[in-house]
Design a protein around this motif. Sequence first.
Motif, short mmCIF file in Angstrom:
data_model
loop_
_atom_site.label_atom_id
_atom_site.label_comp_id
_atom_site.label_asym_id
_atom_site.label_seq_id
_atom_site.Cartn_x
_atom_site.Cartn_y
_atom_site.Cartn_z
N THR A 75 0.84 -1.19 0.00
CA THR A 75 0.00 0.00 0.00
C THR A 75 0.88 1.24 0.00
OG1 THR A 75 -1.84 1.08 1.15
CG2 THR A 75 -0.14 0.09 2.53
N ILE B 295 -1.80 5.71 3.25
CA ILE B 295 -2.83 4.77 3.72
C ILE B 295 -2.34 4.03 4.96
CG2 ILE B 295 -4.10 2.67 3.13
CD1 ILE B 295 -4.28 3.69 0.28
N GLN C 112 -6.81 -2.57 5.08
CA GLN C 112 -8.14 -2.08 5.44
C GLN C 112 -8.61 -2.68 6.76
OE1 GLN C 112 -7.35 -3.31 2.39
NE2 GLN C 112 -7.49 -1.47 1.10
#
Length: 269
Positions: free
Chosen positions: A41, A45, A98
């Motif tokens: 990523t 993030i 996430q």
Amino acid sequence: MNIRTKDNLVVIVAGIGMLLSTLDTGIINVALPFFKSYFETTADIAAIAVTGYTISLAVFILPFGLLSDKFGKLSFSYIGLIIFGLSSLLCGLSANIQMLIMFRIFQGIGAAALQATSASLITTLVSAEKSSSAIGVLGIMIGVGPVLGPSLGGLLLSLNSWRGIFWLNIPFVLLGLICNHKLITEISENKYAKHIDYPGSLTNGLFVILLISGLSLLSSHSIVGIALIIASLIAVIILFKVERNKETPVVNVINLIQNKSLLVYLYET
């Protein structure tokens, strides 16, 4: 339960709560470059895993303090330990960035419950003879957590155990839950019927989210960061207007600002 045992258990619960909540504020910082590579990523993030925790802690700590007065500090710290422990376990099981961000936000909510109750547990439940040393222990935990976090994080990464950064919390959580459960079953707390200022809490939460997000984006997205900081200042103005006529504002500093005698005293000193 005798007074000495009660005092010791309260100090353990409060100390563990403060240590864990401050430790996890910085323990993940050293792992951000690793997470960027491991989860494939971007740095921005990956950094949300830090800011998400900080934002949720800052947003919920004020309303949780009021709620703990209403429903019981021991009960609230117990819930905080459960949330913090489960989210720590799930952070270590994250399969993608996430999931890690989501569980870190929940971890911050648990940390808010712990920080909101740690000091008040000592001031309300510890005997007068033990209170000074108990507050001293809490002060040590506040100082040790942020300093120890990066060192422990770096050590665990060097041992190729990034999951241990989060699972390290679990033994402390279990100890805290045992002591907390013992206290809940054997002593009673004084509870206070308090009005929860939802508009003030929401406005204060918006201010915190905008400010921390803006500061975190200043270096990489300066225009967006500045816009968010300006929006946070607008939120402060709205917060003042919402709270200024209330008897129990969610942010006590508003009462201090309106206290002219206090301002004169601060100016003179």
